[in-house]
Design an enzyme around this catalytic site. Structure first.
Site, PDB file in Angstrom:
ATOM      1  CG  ASP A  46      -2.155   1.066   1.058  1.00  0.00           C
ATOM      2  OD1 ASP A  46      -2.492   1.244  -0.134  1.00  0.00           O
ATOM      3  OD2 ASP A  46      -2.570   1.426   1.854  1.00  0.00           O
ATOM      4  CG  HIS A  89      -4.343  10.434   2.884  1.00  0.00           C
ATOM      5  ND1 HIS A  89      -5.420  10.291   3.939  1.00  0.00           N
ATOM      6  CD2 HIS A  89      -3.523   9.627   3.278  1.00  0.00           C
ATOM      7  CE1 HIS A  89      -5.250   9.439   4.648  1.00  0.00           C
ATOM      8  NE2 HIS A  89      -4.196   8.890   4.437  1.00  0.00           N
ATOM      9  CD  GLU A 113      -6.461   4.359   4.913  1.00  0.00           C
ATOM     10  OE1 GLU A 113      -5.555   3.693   3.894  1.00  0.00           O
ATOM     11  OE2 GLU A 113      -5.821   5.001   5.700  1.00  0.00           O
ATOM     12  CD  GLU A 123      -5.554   2.928  -0.180  1.00  0.00           C
ATOM     13  OE1 GLU A 123      -4.664   2.246  -0.938  1.00  0.00           O
ATOM     14  OE2 GLU A 123      -5.354   3.008   0.942  1.00  0.00           O
ATOM     15  CG  ASP A 182      -5.714   0.188   3.684  1.00  0.00           C
ATOM     16  OD1 ASP A 182      -6.120  -0.873   4.090  1.00  0.00           O
ATOM     17  OD2 ASP A 182      -5.125   0.733   3.602  1.00  0.00           O
ATOM     18  NE  ARG A 205      -8.066   6.254   9.684  1.00  0.00           N
ATOM     19  CZ  ARG A 205      -7.405   6.140   8.684  1.00  0.00           C
ATOM     20  NH1 ARG A 205      -6.036   5.510   8.714  1.00  0.00           N
ATOM     21  NH2 ARG A 205      -7.767   6.284   7.243  1.00  0.00           N
ATOM     22  CD  GLN A 228      -2.993   4.155  10.850  1.00  0.00           C
ATOM     23  OE1 GLN A 228      -4.327   3.986  10.662  1.00  0.00           O
ATOM     24  NE2 GLN A 228      -2.303   4.634   9.796  1.00  0.00           N
ATOM     25  CE  LYS A 287      -3.527   1.970   7.497  1.00  0.00           C
ATOM     26  NZ  LYS A 287      -4.449   2.698   6.571  1.00  0.00           N
ATOM     27  CB  THR A 308      -7.809  -5.055   2.041  1.00  0.00           C
ATOM     28  OG1 THR A 308      -6.865  -4.508   3.071  1.00  0.00           O
ATOM     29  CG2 THR A 308      -7.529  -3.828   1.016  1.00  0.00           C
ATOM     30  CD  GLU A 339      -7.653  12.559   4.402  1.00  0.00           C
ATOM     31  OE1 GLU A 339      -7.362  13.436   3.734  1.00  0.00           O
ATOM     32  OE2 GLU A 339      -7.631  11.495   4.121  1.00  0.00           O
TER      33      GLU A 339
HETATM   34 MN    MN Z   1      -4.371   2.747   2.760  1.00  0.00          MN
END
Ligand code: MN
Length: 439
Positions: free
Chosen positions: A136, A143, A208, A210, A242, A246, A249, A262, A266, A382
């Protein structure tokens, strides 16, 4: 780069492929792995046309195709697309041209192809490749800046960002196809103000937005892929979510980077759109004035003139309450892949510059694709500024992070005057309640 498979005036004898707004006109022809729902049929490759799938196993058996196109269809008839991916650009292109001709209005092959069609409404899908490795990246400077600001308001971007395409090695085993449902992860977190960590269900579950890049032909261990050859090693692009925990993380990620935050799930879309199909939507790769130009190994004339792609992206969210009320998902983000700081070719080249070998079916993630303004951000961290400003959905419900039962739908498409609109279909995933840990 453009050829007669891209001509916007082409029409198919599959009527649904000519409908305005379809993701799968004859100019697209993306690949998936499918079988009929609730069947014990073998999984095999297929190509989307309108609301139908051309069954590559049936097509290979039909004897309609010749030469390289026939060999490509045969490779695509397997339960994963790795063998087709390994064949390389000439084979993919030959199959695309043969299918384009056979599916056009007035084609003498119509009757033979008709016998190879399966309605998408009757199909279920699998992850399109046996993914050996998943990497990834972090290619959206917007971002990286938005996230960096939450930790370092005065100095959001780390000094390596504008020189190195940043990435980490993810996990392939938990990649699922659209429709994936997964349990909210459990893990360790360090709550704000606490001095010892807690254990329990993730409280800050995020998405996420992506794109996923499937590697076609690989490179030998010890060899590097030059940027001028990089795109020849790319089979195509899909949508990718993804999912990210948080709070897990934030506690675990230093010093080695993302780990359990993570790798619990996915999700990829079933359809992989080839770079050839995307050719009309290439756009120049540019750097803002004052930013460093890429190092020589990450630079080429073709990358500068057309290494980026104009792919429109959207994130939709449907809560259980919306679902019960019969409401479709609400859009929470609209953005575009053209805002990425590094291109597909640069990702492939950088990944192999040290001699690392990529293999057919490997998957690269683009990283969260946030655009320049906050409404174009591809993650809740975000959109809510780190959880400070909840989103209000059309029915009045609020969301800061994902709740149990929430369903997230990614969509992608390309459209402009003078080219056929093409789309990526959907990438859907649903959050299930956490496992109850054994007391
Ligand atoms: Mn990612």
């Amino acid at each position: 780069m453009l050829n007669d498979t891209h001509h916007p005036g082409l029409r198919s004898w599959v009527a649904s492929a000519n409908a305005a707004g379809t993701d799968f006109p004859i100019q697209n022809l993306p690949f998936a792995v499918f079988r009929r729902q609730r069947s014990s049929e073998p999984w095999r490759g297929g190509v989307a046309i309108g609301d139908q799938i051309v069954d590559l196993a049936a097509l290979a058996q039909s004897g309609v195709l010749q030469g390289q196109a026939a060999a490509a269809a045969q490779a695509g008839a397997q339960d994963k697309l790795n063998a087709l991916m390994a064949l390389g650009t000439a084979a993919w292109s030959a199959l695309r041209l043969a299918l384009s001709r056979a599916l056009r209005e007035g084609s003498p092959e119509q009757a033979a192809l008709q016998a190879c069609l399966v309605p998408q409404a009757e199909a279920e899908y699998a992850v399109p490749a046996r993914i050996g490795d998943y990497t990834d990246f972090y290619t959206s400077v917007h971002h990286a800046t938005n996230i960096g600001k939450q930790f370092r308001p005065d100095n959001p971007l780390l000094p390596n960002y504008k020189w190195v395409p940043i990435g980490y090695h993810g996990r392939a085993s938990s990649i699922g196809v659209s429709g994936q449902q997964f349990r909210r992860p459990l893990g360790q977190t360090m709550p704000p103000g606490a001095t010892v960590p807690s254990f329990g269900p993730c409280k800050r579950l995020d998405i996420e937005l992506e794109l996923g890049i499937f590697i076609g032909s690989g490179n030998a261990l010890g060899d590097a892929v030059e940027i001028t050859e990089a795109e020849d090693h790319v089979f195509g692009i899909c949508l990718l979510n993804d999912w990210s925990a948080r709070d897990i993380q934030g506690w675990e990620y230093q010093p080695l980077g993302p780990f359990l935050a993570k790798n619990f799930a996915t999700t990829v879309s079933p359809w992989v759109v080839t770079l050839e199909a995307l050719a009309p939507y290439r756009v120049p790769f540019t750097r803002a004035e004052g930013d460093p130009q890429p190092m020589a190994y990450l630079d080429s004339a073709a990358n500068r003139s057309g290494g980026a792609f104009d792919i429109q992206l959207q994130v939709g969210l449907q809560t259980p309450q919306m679902r019960e009320a019969g409401q479709l998902e609400a859009s929470i983000c609209r953005t575009n892949y053209r805002h990425a700081y590094w291109t597909v070719a640069q990702m492939v080249t950088h990944h192999t510059v040290n001699g690392c070998n990529l293999q057919p079916g490997d998957l690269l993630g683009s990283g969260t694709l946030s655009g320049p303004t906050l409404d174009q951000a591809g993650a809740l961290i975000e959109l809510t500024t780190g959880g400070k400003h909840p989103l209000t959905l059309p029915g009045g419900e609020q969301r800061t992070w994902l709740e149990d039962g929430d369903r997230v739908v990614l969509r992608g498409w390309c459209e402009k005057t003078g080219a056929a609109r093409i789309g990526f279909g959907e990438c859907v995933g649903t959050v299930l309640p956490a496992r109850v840990p054994k007391g």
